[in-house]
Write a protein that holds these residues in place. Structure first.
Motif, PDB file in Angstrom:
ATOM      1  N   GLN A 119      17.206  -3.131  33.588  1.00 48.46           N
ATOM      2  CA  GLN A 119      16.317  -4.287  33.537  1.00 48.46           C
ATOM      3  C   GLN A 119      15.573  -4.458  34.855  1.00 48.46           C
ATOM      4  O   GLN A 119      14.365  -4.718  34.878  1.00 48.46           O
ATOM      5  CB  GLN A 119      17.108  -5.557  33.228  1.00 48.46           C
ATOM      6  CG  GLN A 119      17.592  -5.638  31.809  1.00 48.46           C
ATOM      7  CD  GLN A 119      18.420  -6.892  31.583  1.00 48.46           C
ATOM      8  OE1 GLN A 119      18.815  -7.574  32.522  1.00 48.46           O
ATOM      9  NE2 GLN A 119      18.686  -7.204  30.315  1.00 48.46           N
ATOM     10  N   PHE A 120      16.293  -4.301  35.947  1.00 47.39           N
ATOM     11  CA  PHE A 120      15.667  -4.416  37.260  1.00 47.39           C
ATOM     12  C   PHE A 120      14.606  -3.330  37.436  1.00 47.39           C
ATOM     13  O   PHE A 120      13.501  -3.586  37.926  1.00 47.39           O
ATOM     14  CB  PHE A 120      16.721  -4.305  38.364  1.00 47.39           C
ATOM     15  CG  PHE A 120      16.148  -4.317  39.747  1.00 47.39           C
ATOM     16  CD1 PHE A 120      15.665  -5.487  40.302  1.00 47.39           C
ATOM     17  CD2 PHE A 120      16.079  -3.152  40.504  1.00 47.39           C
ATOM     18  CE1 PHE A 120      15.119  -5.514  41.570  1.00 47.39           C
ATOM     19  CE2 PHE A 120      15.553  -3.168  41.775  1.00 47.39           C
ATOM     20  CZ  PHE A 120      15.068  -4.346  42.307  1.00 47.39           C
ATOM     21  N   GLY A 121      14.926  -2.105  37.035  1.00 46.35           N
ATOM     22  CA  GLY A 121      13.966  -1.003  37.146  1.00 46.35           C
ATOM     23  C   GLY A 121      12.712  -1.262  36.347  1.00 46.35           C
ATOM     24  O   GLY A 121      11.589  -0.992  36.801  1.00 46.35           O
ATOM     25  N   ARG A 122      12.876  -1.815  35.147  1.00 46.19           N
ATOM     26  CA  ARG A 122      11.704  -2.124  34.309  1.00 46.19           C
ATOM     27  C   ARG A 122      10.862  -3.241  34.945  1.00 46.19           C
ATOM     28  O   ARG A 122       9.633  -3.203  34.895  1.00 46.19           O
ATOM     29  CB  ARG A 122      12.146  -2.505  32.921  1.00 46.19           C
ATOM     30  CG  ARG A 122      12.756  -1.337  32.173  1.00 46.19           C
ATOM     31  CD  ARG A 122      12.748  -1.570  30.682  1.00 46.19           C
ATOM     32  NE  ARG A 122      13.549  -0.583  29.983  1.00 46.19           N
ATOM     33  CZ  ARG A 122      13.176   0.660  29.734  1.00 46.19           C
ATOM     34  NH1 ARG A 122      12.015   1.076  30.160  1.00 46.19           N
ATOM     35  NH2 ARG A 122      13.959   1.495  29.094  1.00 46.19           N
ATOM     36  N   ARG A 123      11.500  -4.238  35.537  1.00 44.94           N
ATOM     37  CA  ARG A 123      10.752  -5.309  36.194  1.00 44.94           C
ATOM     38  C   ARG A 123       9.975  -4.784  37.396  1.00 44.94           C
ATOM     39  O   ARG A 123       8.821  -5.167  37.615  1.00 44.94           O
ATOM     40  CB  ARG A 123      11.701  -6.430  36.636  1.00 44.94           C
ATOM     41  CG  ARG A 123      12.166  -7.298  35.482  1.00 44.94           C
ATOM     42  CD  ARG A 123      12.801  -8.594  35.969  1.00 44.94           C
ATOM     43  NE  ARG A 123      13.806  -8.411  36.988  1.00 44.94           N
ATOM     44  CZ  ARG A 123      15.115  -8.485  36.799  1.00 44.94           C
ATOM     45  NH1 ARG A 123      15.585  -8.737  35.596  1.00 44.94           N
ATOM     46  NH2 ARG A 123      15.950  -8.307  37.802  1.00 44.94           N
ATOM     47  N   VAL A 124      10.594  -3.885  38.174  1.00 46.76           N
ATOM     48  CA  VAL A 124       9.909  -3.305  39.339  1.00 46.76           C
ATOM     49  C   VAL A 124       8.737  -2.459  38.879  1.00 46.76           C
ATOM     50  O   VAL A 124       7.628  -2.530  39.435  1.00 46.76           O
ATOM     51  CB  VAL A 124      10.895  -2.480  40.198  1.00 46.76           C
ATOM     52  CG1 VAL A 124      10.156  -1.656  41.227  1.00 46.76           C
ATOM     53  CG2 VAL A 124      11.896  -3.389  40.875  1.00 46.76           C
ATOM     54  N   ALA A 125       8.934  -1.652  37.827  1.00 49.43           N
ATOM     55  CA  ALA A 125       7.850  -0.811  37.317  1.00 49.43           C
ATOM     56  C   ALA A 125       6.698  -1.667  36.798  1.00 49.43           C
ATOM     57  O   ALA A 125       5.517  -1.350  37.019  1.00 49.43           O
ATOM     58  CB  ALA A 125       8.374   0.102  36.220  1.00 49.43           C
ATOM     59  N   ALA A 126       7.017  -2.763  36.112  1.00 48.99           N
ATOM     60  CA  ALA A 126       5.961  -3.649  35.606  1.00 48.99           C
ATOM     61  C   ALA A 126       5.194  -4.280  36.753  1.00 48.99           C
ATOM     62  O   ALA A 126       3.959  -4.409  36.706  1.00 48.99           O
ATOM     63  CB  ALA A 126       6.567  -4.723  34.711  1.00 48.99           C
ATOM     64  N   ARG A 127       5.905  -4.663  37.800  1.00 51.68           N
ATOM     65  CA  ARG A 127       5.254  -5.283  38.956  1.00 51.68           C
ATOM     66  C   ARG A 127       4.348  -4.273  39.660  1.00 51.68           C
ATOM     67  O   ARG A 127       3.244  -4.616  40.083  1.00 51.68           O
ATOM     68  CB  ARG A 127       6.332  -5.795  39.906  1.00 51.68           C
ATOM     69  CG  ARG A 127       5.803  -6.424  41.132  1.00 51.68           C
ATOM     70  CD  ARG A 127       5.365  -7.813  40.843  1.00 51.68           C
ATOM     71  NE  ARG A 127       6.023  -8.671  41.789  1.00 51.68           N
ATOM     72  CZ  ARG A 127       5.818  -9.922  41.890  1.00 51.68           C
ATOM     73  NH1 ARG A 127       4.976 -10.497  41.076  1.00 51.68           N
ATOM     74  NH2 ARG A 127       6.436 -10.631  42.771  1.00 51.68           N
ATOM     75  N   LEU A 128       4.805  -3.033  39.785  1.00 46.50           N
ATOM     76  CA  LEU A 128       3.977  -2.001  40.414  1.00 46.50           C
ATOM     77  C   LEU A 128       2.760  -1.673  39.555  1.00 46.50           C
ATOM     78  O   LEU A 128       1.666  -1.433  40.067  1.00 46.50           O
ATOM     79  CB  LEU A 128       4.805  -0.739  40.669  1.00 46.50           C
ATOM     80  CG  LEU A 128       5.870  -0.840  41.759  1.00 46.50           C
ATOM     81  CD1 LEU A 128       6.716   0.418  41.785  1.00 46.50           C
ATOM     82  CD2 LEU A 128       5.227  -1.072  43.114  1.00 46.50           C
ATOM     83  N   SER A 129       2.951  -1.625  38.251  1.00 47.50           N
ATOM     84  CA  SER A 129       1.842  -1.309  37.352  1.00 47.50           C
ATOM     85  C   SER A 129       0.812  -2.420  37.317  1.00 47.50           C
ATOM     86  O   SER A 129      -0.374  -2.168  37.090  1.00 47.50           O
ATOM     87  CB  SER A 129       2.377  -1.048  35.943  1.00 47.50           C
ATOM     88  OG  SER A 129       3.210   0.091  35.949  1.00 47.50           O
ATOM     89  N   ALA A 130       1.238  -3.658  37.518  1.00 48.50           N
ATOM     90  CA  ALA A 130       0.313  -4.788  37.449  1.00 48.50           C
ATOM     91  C   ALA A 130      -0.730  -4.725  38.559  1.00 48.50           C
ATOM     92  O   ALA A 130      -1.859  -5.163  38.371  1.00 48.50           O
ATOM     93  CB  ALA A 130       1.092  -6.095  37.547  1.00 48.50           C
ATOM     94  N   GLY A 131      -0.398  -4.166  39.686  1.00 48.39           N
ATOM     95  CA  GLY A 131      -1.336  -4.115  40.799  1.00 48.39           C
ATOM     96  C   GLY A 131      -2.287  -2.939  40.749  1.00 48.39           C
ATOM     97  O   GLY A 131      -3.204  -2.838  41.559  1.00 48.39           O
ATOM     98  N   THR A 132      -2.130  -2.021  39.801  1.00 45.95           N
ATOM     99  CA  THR A 132      -2.973  -0.821  39.771  1.00 45.95           C
ATOM    100  C   THR A 132      -4.333  -1.092  39.148  1.00 45.95           C
ATOM    101  O   THR A 132      -5.230  -0.265  39.268  1.00 45.95           O
ATOM    102  CB  THR A 132      -2.278   0.310  38.993  1.00 45.95           C
ATOM    103  OG1 THR A 132      -2.003  -0.134  37.669  1.00 45.95           O
ATOM    104  CG2 THR A 132      -1.009   0.748  39.681  1.00 45.95           C
ATOM    105  N   ASP A 133      -4.537  -2.214  38.485  1.00 43.57           N
ATOM    106  CA  ASP A 133      -5.827  -2.502  37.853  1.00 43.57           C
ATOM    107  C   ASP A 133      -6.935  -2.656  38.889  1.00 43.57           C
ATOM    108  O   ASP A 133      -8.087  -2.287  38.628  1.00 43.57           O
ATOM    109  CB  ASP A 133      -5.729  -3.778  37.009  1.00 43.57           C
ATOM    110  CG  ASP A 133      -4.760  -3.596  35.850  1.00 43.57           C
ATOM    111  OD1 ASP A 133      -4.537  -2.430  35.448  1.00 43.57           O
ATOM    112  OD2 ASP A 133      -4.227  -4.613  35.371  1.00 43.57           O
ATOM    113  N   ALA A 134      -6.593  -3.176  40.055  1.00 43.65           N
ATOM    114  CA  ALA A 134      -7.606  -3.410  41.081  1.00 43.65           C
ATOM    115  C   ALA A 134      -7.899  -2.158  41.913  1.00 43.65           C
ATOM    116  O   ALA A 134      -8.836  -2.149  42.699  1.00 43.65           O
ATOM    117  CB  ALA A 134      -7.151  -4.534  41.999  1.00 43.65           C
TER     118      ALA A 134
END
Length: 140
Positions: free
Chosen positions: A15-30
């Motif tokens: 769960q922690f790994g998925r949350r970290v991956a989601a957080r990292l992916s969220a910043g790639t749009d910019a």
């Protein structure tokens, strides 16, 4: 031994790994497209190289006549006691060495006092202590 999993069926680490991956992916749009692609490829390579958790292999102990030949409890106990004995022996030897050094320092001090020109009683005289302080305070 029952291990209860979280309600989602995943371990807390997953769960922690998925949350970290989601957080990292969220910043790639910019980010610019080429940097985003390099990050995506790097993540794919990291996922390909990640190690899956290894399952513990069963331990097989051969026994002869009821006594285990490998992994005997006596070897385990001996392995736990030997470092403790070494530690105690080291501490005792350090204590003896320090006592020896202190005795040597005291003997040197006693011999210096006894061979000095002043009698030992002069060092206990309050007037002599005041004389030494005044001598040290005067400029030379």
């Amino acid at each position: 031994m029952n291990i209860s999993l979280p309600p989602s069926g995943q371990t807390p680490e997953a769960q922690f790994g998925r949350r970290v991956a989601a957080r990292l992916s969220a910043g790639t749009d910019a980010l610019p497209h080429d940097i985003g692609e390099r990050l995506r490829v790097a993540r794919a390579q990291a996922l390909a190289k990640r190690k899956l958790p290894a399952r513990a292999a069963p331990v097989v102990v051969a026994s002869h006549g009821g006594t285990a030949t490998l992994g005997s409890i006596w070897w385990t106990r001996l392995g736990a006691v030997v470092p403790l004995v070494a530690l105690v022996a080291g501490l005792i030897s350090i204590s003896v060495w320090q006592d020896d050094q202190r005795t040597s320092e005291l003997a040197d001090l006693d011999s210096a006092l006894l061979t000095d020109a002043l009698p030992p009683a002069a060092y206990t005289d309050p007037g002599f202590a005041q004389f030494l302080k005044s001598e040290a305070a005067q400029p030379q």
